[in-house]
Enzyme design. Sequence first.
Site, short mmCIF file in Angstrom:
data_model
loop_
_atom_site.label_atom_id
_atom_site.label_comp_id
_atom_site.label_asym_id
_atom_site.label_seq_id
_atom_site.Cartn_x
_atom_site.Cartn_y
_atom_site.Cartn_z
N THR A 39 -3.72 77.16 132.65
CA THR A 39 -2.55 76.56 133.32
C THR A 39 -1.25 77.06 132.70
O THR A 39 -0.20 76.96 133.32
CB THR A 39 -2.60 75.02 133.22
N ASP A 40 -1.32 77.62 131.48
CA ASP A 40 -0.05 77.95 130.79
C ASP A 40 0.74 79.02 131.53
O ASP A 40 1.93 78.87 131.78
CB ASP A 40 -0.24 78.26 129.30
N GLY A 127 -11.63 82.05 120.48
CA GLY A 127 -10.85 81.19 121.38
C GLY A 127 -10.12 80.07 120.66
O GLY A 127 -9.71 79.09 121.30
N LEU A 128 -9.94 80.18 119.34
CA LEU A 128 -9.20 79.14 118.60
C LEU A 128 -7.83 79.64 118.12
O LEU A 128 -7.22 79.05 117.24
CB LEU A 128 -10.03 78.62 117.41
N SER A 129 -7.40 80.76 118.68
CA SER A 129 -6.04 81.27 118.43
C SER A 129 -5.79 81.77 117.02
O SER A 129 -4.74 81.48 116.42
CB SER A 129 -4.98 80.23 118.80
N SER A 130 -6.73 82.54 116.50
CA SER A 130 -6.48 83.16 115.20
C SER A 130 -5.31 84.14 115.30
O SER A 130 -4.55 84.31 114.33
CB SER A 130 -7.73 83.87 114.69
N SER A 131 -5.12 84.76 116.45
CA SER A 131 -4.01 85.72 116.61
C SER A 131 -2.66 85.01 116.52
O SER A 131 -1.76 85.44 115.80
CB SER A 131 -4.08 86.43 117.95
N ASP A 175 -0.91 79.34 122.94
CA ASP A 175 -1.44 79.50 121.59
C ASP A 175 -0.33 79.43 120.54
O ASP A 175 -0.44 78.72 119.53
CB ASP A 175 -2.18 80.84 121.45
N TYR A 224 -8.99 88.59 132.14
CA TYR A 224 -7.84 87.69 131.96
C TYR A 224 -6.69 88.13 132.87
O TYR A 224 -6.11 87.34 133.61
CB TYR A 224 -7.42 87.67 130.49
#
Length: 392
Positions: A39-40, A127-131, A175, A224
């Site tokens: 949704t972002d 998918g936990l936003s390490s970037s 993120d 994506y």
Amino acid sequence: MTFDERLKLTTEAFRNKFGHNPALIAQAPGRVDLMGSHTDYNMGYVLTMSIDRNTWILARPRSDHLVQITSLNLPGESTFLLDDIEHDTLTPWSNYVRGVAKAMQEAGHSLRGFDGLVHSTIPFSSGLSSSAAIEMATVVVFKTLSQLGIDSVTMALLGQQAENQFVGVNSGILDQYSSALGEKGCALLLDCRALTSHTMPVSQTIQPVICDTKARRELTGSEYDERRAQCEEGVRILQQFYPDVAALRDVTMAQFKAHEAELPAVVARRCRFIIEENQRVLDLAEVLPSGDYDRLRALTDASYLGARDLYEIGAPAMEAMMQAMLAGPGVIGARQAGAGFGGCMVAFVEASEVDLFAARVSTHYEQATGITPAVYAVSPAPGAGLLTSVRG
Ligand code: GLA
């Protein structure tokens, strides 16, 4: 590893590498989306939570324009001049640091070089936003060493710019916003158009649990970008009927249904998911503090089915994990997290049952797939900032 053990490990490694103590430690957390897949970039809402898995950068300023950065998690180290920032193909993780430096300088900031050491407890590519975490920790290092006044929303935008323009991933703001503005003890209801958020207390009895399928995903893949393009196509068509529509966030379900037949079938599926998912974010925001289990379950079920069947970001490993999660003791609801296509999922579990849930889900999933997952509770943690000042 305890906090003290981590501090000791990282400061010793920093001293061994650079021959002196770090002057500061910046930290930035990962995140999990509790509701609001994709949704972002449709300018909608996300219920997001910064988690107690984070990335540290230990740093000490240099008197020149050199950045020398190494990691305890990934091989390689990278050195670059702030005046001449190129991609590093040998040490790709350093491109997050390079991209942030470039974005900050393009915004007119004058930066000091530094020696830095990265240490992260966020699993990569899951998918936990390490970037986003390494990006936000990098902004904290630069803004502290160069004494810059940069607010948290601007930090998030700088990180997103680095990600979009330098790293080359066309992601939304979720993120970086979550990592920069997360709050201890709360989830955030994020409005991705206004770039504002409200803190959302989570009922004490409901524990978010990460269920990592360990089926790795690669966000730079074309899937994506394809989803983004399909949403944009939907907007272009719907604009012919509703000129005020600038993003899918602006489309009501009634408007969508009135013109659904005019959209290519795949575009219609994507749009329906986003419009429904956006509403589910607002609905879950009402449910979470109250602890209405039936409503939570209905929302998470619908989110997962929509992600799988309409947005088509599922994977066999996610289906196996969903079954394991829904069979787990104390489960209230469960769904995908992050971009999908494998990676982590999230379950809402009765706090008293978390240990049993983790054990059973792991066994069940491993029996079904042959893959050992990682299942662990996460708590809402503070957004990016200085961890501490260490005497040098
Ligand atoms: C990735 C992107 C985010 C967001 C999610 C899906 O994490 O980086 O911007 O689009 O996928 O919600």
